[in-house]
Every structure is written in C-alpha cells, then in structure tokens.
Motif scaffolding. Structure first.
Motif, PDB file in Angstrom:
ATOM      1  N   ASP A   1      -8.932  -5.409   2.788  1.00  0.00           N
ATOM      2  CA  ASP A   1      -9.085  -5.797   1.092  1.00  0.00           C
ATOM      3  C   ASP A   1      -7.871  -4.590   0.266  1.00  0.00           C
ATOM      4  OD1 ASP A   1      -9.892  -5.354  -1.665  1.00  0.00           O
ATOM      5  OD2 ASP A   1     -12.383  -5.499  -1.275  1.00  0.00           O
ATOM      6  N   THR A   2      -7.168  -5.463  -0.711  1.00  0.00           N
ATOM      7  CA  THR A   2      -6.031  -4.945  -1.144  1.00  0.00           C
ATOM      8  C   THR A   2      -5.877  -4.666  -2.651  1.00  0.00           C
ATOM      9  OG1 THR A   2      -5.271  -6.855  -1.721  1.00  0.00           O
ATOM     10  CG2 THR A   2      -4.690  -6.441   0.736  1.00  0.00           C
ATOM     11  N   ARG A   3      -7.474  -4.426  -2.986  1.00  0.00           N
ATOM     12  CA  ARG A   3      -7.408  -4.157  -4.102  1.00  0.00           C
ATOM     13  C   ARG A   3      -7.280  -2.234  -4.232  1.00  0.00           C
ATOM     14  NH1 ARG A   3     -12.995  -6.373  -5.839  1.00  0.00           N
ATOM     15  NH2 ARG A   3     -13.539  -5.453  -3.357  1.00  0.00           N
ATOM     16  N   GLU A   4      -7.464  -1.732  -5.253  1.00  0.00           N
ATOM     17  CA  GLU A   4      -7.899   0.000  -5.818  1.00  0.00           C
ATOM     18  C   GLU A   4      -8.920  -0.270  -5.066  1.00  0.00           C
ATOM     19  OE1 GLU A   4      -4.988   1.135  -5.753  1.00  0.00           O
ATOM     20  OE2 GLU A   4      -4.016  -0.686  -5.759  1.00  0.00           O
ATOM     21  N   LEU A   5      -9.189   1.310  -4.794  1.00  0.00           N
ATOM     22  CA  LEU A   5     -10.974   1.618  -4.325  1.00  0.00           C
ATOM     23  C   LEU A   5     -11.852   1.674  -4.985  1.00  0.00           C
ATOM     24  CD1 LEU A   5     -12.209   2.962  -1.961  1.00  0.00           C
ATOM     25  CD2 LEU A   5     -11.341   5.586  -2.684  1.00  0.00           C
ATOM     26  N   GLU A   6     -11.777   1.722  -6.398  1.00  0.00           N
ATOM     27  CA  GLU A   6     -12.671   1.542  -7.474  1.00  0.00           C
ATOM     28  C   GLU A   6     -13.039   0.392  -7.856  1.00  0.00           C
ATOM     29  OE1 GLU A   6      -9.029   1.611  -9.994  1.00  0.00           O
ATOM     30  OE2 GLU A   6     -10.379   2.817  -8.148  1.00  0.00           O
ATOM     31  N   GLU A   7     -12.220  -0.623  -7.189  1.00  0.00           N
ATOM     32  CA  GLU A   7     -12.830  -2.363  -7.166  1.00  0.00           C
ATOM     33  C   GLU A   7     -13.517  -2.352  -5.961  1.00  0.00           C
ATOM     34  OE1 GLU A   7      -9.721  -5.095  -8.566  1.00  0.00           O
ATOM     35  OE2 GLU A   7      -8.334  -3.378  -8.096  1.00  0.00           O
ATOM     36  N   PHE A   8     -13.002  -1.673  -4.569  1.00  0.00           N
ATOM     37  CA  PHE A   8     -13.884  -1.850  -2.985  1.00  0.00           C
ATOM     38  C   PHE A   8     -14.966  -1.400  -3.329  1.00  0.00           C
ATOM     39  CE2 PHE A   8     -14.506  -0.780   0.880  1.00  0.00           C
ATOM     40  CZ  PHE A   8     -14.816  -1.797   1.514  1.00  0.00           C
ATOM     41  N   GLU A   9     -15.252  -0.551  -4.185  1.00  0.00           N
ATOM     42  CA  GLU A   9     -16.392   0.520  -4.026  1.00  0.00           C
ATOM     43  C   GLU A   9     -17.643  -0.127  -4.585  1.00  0.00           C
ATOM     44  OE1 GLU A   9     -15.481   3.992  -5.245  1.00  0.00           O
ATOM     45  OE2 GLU A   9     -15.202   5.055  -2.940  1.00  0.00           O
ATOM     46  N   ILE A  10     -17.225  -0.820  -5.858  1.00  0.00           N
ATOM     47  CA  ILE A  10     -18.389  -2.513  -5.792  1.00  0.00           C
ATOM     48  C   ILE A  10     -18.448  -2.980  -5.456  1.00  0.00           C
ATOM     49  CG2 ILE A  10     -19.125  -3.683  -8.214  1.00  0.00           C
ATOM     50  CD1 ILE A  10     -18.243  -0.752  -9.356  1.00  0.00           C
ATOM     51  N   SER A  11     -17.965  -4.076  -4.729  1.00  0.00           N
ATOM     52  CA  SER A  11     -17.845  -4.541  -3.885  1.00  0.00           C
ATOM     53  C   SER A  11     -17.443  -5.334  -2.608  1.00  0.00           C
ATOM     54  CB  SER A  11     -18.929  -5.491  -4.464  1.00  0.00           C
ATOM     55  OG  SER A  11     -17.874  -6.609  -5.155  1.00  0.00           O
ATOM     56  N   HIS A  12     -17.075  -5.791  -1.805  1.00  0.00           N
ATOM     57  CA  HIS A  12     -15.657  -6.203  -0.960  1.00  0.00           C
ATOM     58  C   HIS A  12     -17.388  -7.459   0.195  1.00  0.00           C
ATOM     59  CE1 HIS A  12     -17.299  -2.081   0.721  1.00  0.00           C
ATOM     60  NE2 HIS A  12     -18.107  -3.098   1.499  1.00  0.00           N
ATOM     61  N   LEU A  13     -15.936  -8.051   0.643  1.00  0.00           N
ATOM     62  CA  LEU A  13     -16.383  -8.937   1.767  1.00  0.00           C
ATOM     63  C   LEU A  13     -17.049  -8.040   3.133  1.00  0.00           C
ATOM     64  CD1 LEU A  13     -14.742 -10.676   0.372  1.00  0.00           C
ATOM     65  CD2 LEU A  13     -13.854 -11.863   2.221  1.00  0.00           C
ATOM     66  N   GLN A  14     -18.396  -8.528   3.878  1.00  0.00           N
ATOM     67  CA  GLN A  14     -18.956  -7.707   4.737  1.00  0.00           C
ATOM     68  C   GLN A  14     -17.815  -7.875   5.974  1.00  0.00           C
ATOM     69  OE1 GLN A  14     -22.291  -6.969   4.936  1.00  0.00           O
ATOM     70  NE2 GLN A  14     -22.043  -6.293   6.504  1.00  0.00           N
ATOM     71  N   GLY A  15     -17.642  -7.240   6.318  1.00  0.00           N
ATOM     72  CA  GLY A  15     -16.720  -5.958   7.184  1.00  0.00           C
ATOM     73  C   GLY A  15     -15.125  -5.465   6.650  1.00  0.00           C
ATOM     74  N   ALA A  16     -14.773  -5.837   5.269  1.00  0.00           N
ATOM     75  CA  ALA A  16     -13.482  -5.347   5.367  1.00  0.00           C
ATOM     76  C   ALA A  16     -13.141  -4.050   5.181  1.00  0.00           C
ATOM     77  CB  ALA A  16     -13.519  -5.718   4.130  1.00  0.00           C
ATOM     78  N   GLN A  17     -11.951  -3.570   5.673  1.00  0.00           N
ATOM     79  CA  GLN A  17     -11.562  -2.670   5.022  1.00  0.00           C
ATOM     80  C   GLN A  17     -10.653  -2.501   3.986  1.00  0.00           C
ATOM     81  OE1 GLN A  17      -9.412  -1.758   9.209  1.00  0.00           O
ATOM     82  NE2 GLN A  17      -9.968  -3.342  10.058  1.00  0.00           N
ATOM     83  N   TRP A  18     -10.796  -1.176   3.478  1.00  0.00           N
ATOM     84  CA  TRP A  18     -10.160  -1.244   2.216  1.00  0.00           C
ATOM     85  C   TRP A  18      -8.834  -0.355   2.773  1.00  0.00           C
ATOM     86  CZ3 TRP A  18      -8.143   3.170   0.409  1.00  0.00           C
ATOM     87  CH2 TRP A  18      -7.264   3.861  -1.098  1.00  0.00           C
ATOM     88  N   VAL A  19      -7.772  -1.419   2.516  1.00  0.00           N
ATOM     89  CA  VAL A  19      -6.082  -0.639   2.300  1.00  0.00           C
ATOM     90  C   VAL A  19      -5.270  -0.573   1.207  1.00  0.00           C
ATOM     91  CG1 VAL A  19      -6.248  -1.444   4.749  1.00  0.00           C
ATOM     92  CG2 VAL A  19      -5.087  -2.596   3.259  1.00  0.00           C
ATOM     93  N   GLY A  20      -6.509  -0.593   0.067  1.00  0.00           N
ATOM     94  CA  GLY A  20      -5.422  -0.385  -1.386  1.00  0.00           C
ATOM     95  C   GLY A  20      -4.178  -1.283  -1.342  1.00  0.00           C
ATOM     96  N   TYR A  21      -3.352  -1.154  -2.915  1.00  0.00           N
ATOM     97  CA  TYR A  21      -2.601  -2.167  -3.129  1.00  0.00           C
ATOM     98  C   TYR A  21      -1.452  -0.738  -3.531  1.00  0.00           C
ATOM     99  CZ  TYR A  21       0.700  -4.711  -5.451  1.00  0.00           C
ATOM    100  OH  TYR A  21       1.832  -5.696  -5.658  1.00  0.00           O
ATOM    101  N   ASN A  22      -1.486  -0.104  -4.763  1.00  0.00           N
ATOM    102  CA  ASN A  22      -0.610   0.761  -4.662  1.00  0.00           C
ATOM    103  C   ASN A  22      -0.517   2.207  -4.192  1.00  0.00           C
ATOM    104  OD1 ASN A  22      -0.479  -0.378  -7.990  1.00  0.00           O
ATOM    105  ND2 ASN A  22      -1.816   0.384  -8.262  1.00  0.00           N
ATOM    106  N   THR A  23      -1.623   2.198  -3.378  1.00  0.00           N
ATOM    107  CA  THR A  23      -1.694   3.442  -2.024  1.00  0.00           C
ATOM    108  C   THR A  23      -1.738   2.891  -0.982  1.00  0.00           C
ATOM    109  OG1 THR A  23      -3.944   3.254  -2.474  1.00  0.00           O
ATOM    110  CG2 THR A  23      -2.902   5.036  -3.211  1.00  0.00           C
ATOM    111  N   PHE A  24      -1.076   0.954  -0.412  1.00  0.00           N
ATOM    112  CA  PHE A  24      -1.000   1.264   0.274  1.00  0.00           C
ATOM    113  C   PHE A  24       0.672   1.571   1.695  1.00  0.00           C
ATOM    114  CE2 PHE A  24       1.061  -1.791   3.312  1.00  0.00           C
ATOM    115  CZ  PHE A  24      -0.555  -1.918   4.525  1.00  0.00           C
ATOM    116  N   THR A  25       0.477   1.344   2.562  1.00  0.00           N
ATOM    117  CA  THR A  25       1.510   2.414   3.290  1.00  0.00           C
ATOM    118  C   THR A  25       0.727   1.314   4.895  1.00  0.00           C
ATOM    119  OG1 THR A  25       0.324   3.942   4.956  1.00  0.00           O
ATOM    120  CG2 THR A  25       1.694   4.529   2.398  1.00  0.00           C
ATOM    121  N   LEU A  26       1.795   1.478   5.480  1.00  0.00           N
ATOM    122  CA  LEU A  26       1.425   0.714   7.009  1.00  0.00           C
ATOM    123  C   LEU A  26       0.822   1.133   7.856  1.00  0.00           C
ATOM    124  CD1 LEU A  26       4.942  -0.833   7.589  1.00  0.00           C
ATOM    125  CD2 LEU A  26       2.940  -2.037   7.459  1.00  0.00           C
TER     126      LEU A  26
END
Length: 166
Positions: A58-83
């Motif tokens: 999930d490449t959305r921001e954390l506040e978006e992910f915390e509302i909902s996401h796909l089952q089993g998804a890992q949050w990686v962020g967009y603005n804060t994303f690093t490898l």
C-alpha cells in the motif's frame, strides 16, 4: 499551452463529467488512462490468483492505510517511501502495489523495478476501484470495514461504494 496545464484541464473536465453518475464509470476509466504508463503492467481486481499470491504494498500515506486497506497489505507509504521499506522482500517476489487510483503506486512500482524487483504490478483503479467493485477491505488486518480514505473530498467523487473518510 504546456503539457501539464493541458493534463490538469483534462482532469478537471473529467471530474465535471463524473458529477453525473451515469458518466462516472467512463470518466473514471478516462482518468485512469491519463495516469497509467502503458509500459507498466497492471493487474485487474478480478485476477484473484495473482493478487492472492502477491505481496501487496500500500503506497498511500499512513492515515489512509489506517482507515482501511486490502487484506494482508503492507504499508510502505509514498512521501516517506524508501527502498529500506522493502529490503526484506526478495527481488523475484510477485508484488502488487496500489494506492487510491494508481498514480502513486505506479511511481513506487517504477522505483521498485529500477531497484531490480522483477515482478511488479499496479492494481488497476487502486483501492477506489476495488471498493467500487465490492471487494473487501480491512482495518487492522482483520476487521472488515466499509470505510475508505478518499485522499480528499475532490478525489472522493470516484468512490461510489462504502463510506468515504476524508
């Protein structure tokens, strides 16, 4: 007129069309066609075998992910994303990235490919299309919810099912 200005005018035109529900689906598809790079692979919500076997990012921001996401998804962020966020994932893994509609996830997917990840797909239409097709989303990895963060009120027009959260 500069290309980015033309693109913005076209997006505003599509948003105006989308206010009329009968044209919403066609307008959403047209919007997605302006976002996607034709050379970056997409996966449809109907390809359950690929999605079930993939690592979902999930490449959305954390506040978006915390509302909902796909089952089993890992949050990686967009603005804060690093490898470093994905360093634990083997480069030959099957990966599906997603965001609200697919623009941010495509950017992250391209970065993953440039870093040597081989099997990266972008989820067509992102979580908005997923919800509109009545696919399940969760909160806290297990609690099924109908709430979806719409990024902002303007982008919320593309969510036709579920409860919009801004």
């Amino acid at each position: 007129m500069k290309s980015s200005c033309k693109h913005m005018i076209f997006v505003l035109f599509l948003m105006n069309i989308a206010l009329h529900s009968e044209a919403q689906s066609a307008a959403f598809k047209a919007l997605l066609n302006t976002i996607y790079d034709k050379d970056f692979p997409l996966v449809q919500h109907t390809d359950s075998v690929l999605i079930q076997n993939a690592i979902l990012l999930d490449t959305r921001e954390l506040e978006e992910f915390e509302i909902s996401h796909l089952q089993g998804a890992q949050w990686v962020g967009y603005n804060t994303f690093t490898l470093k966020n994905v360093s634990h994932i083997p480069k030959d893994s099957l990966i599906v990235v997603y965001c609200s509609v697919g623009a941010r996830s495509q950017d992250i997917g391209k970065r993953l490919k440039q870093a040597g990840y081989k099997n990266v797909y972008n989820l067509y239409g992102g979580i908005f299309h997923w919800v509109n097709e009545e696919k399940p989303i969760v909160k806290d990895q297990s609690l099924v919810t109908d709430e979806v963060h719409t990024f902002n009120k303007t982008w919320g027009m593309w969510v036709k099912k579920g409860k919009k959260v801004y």
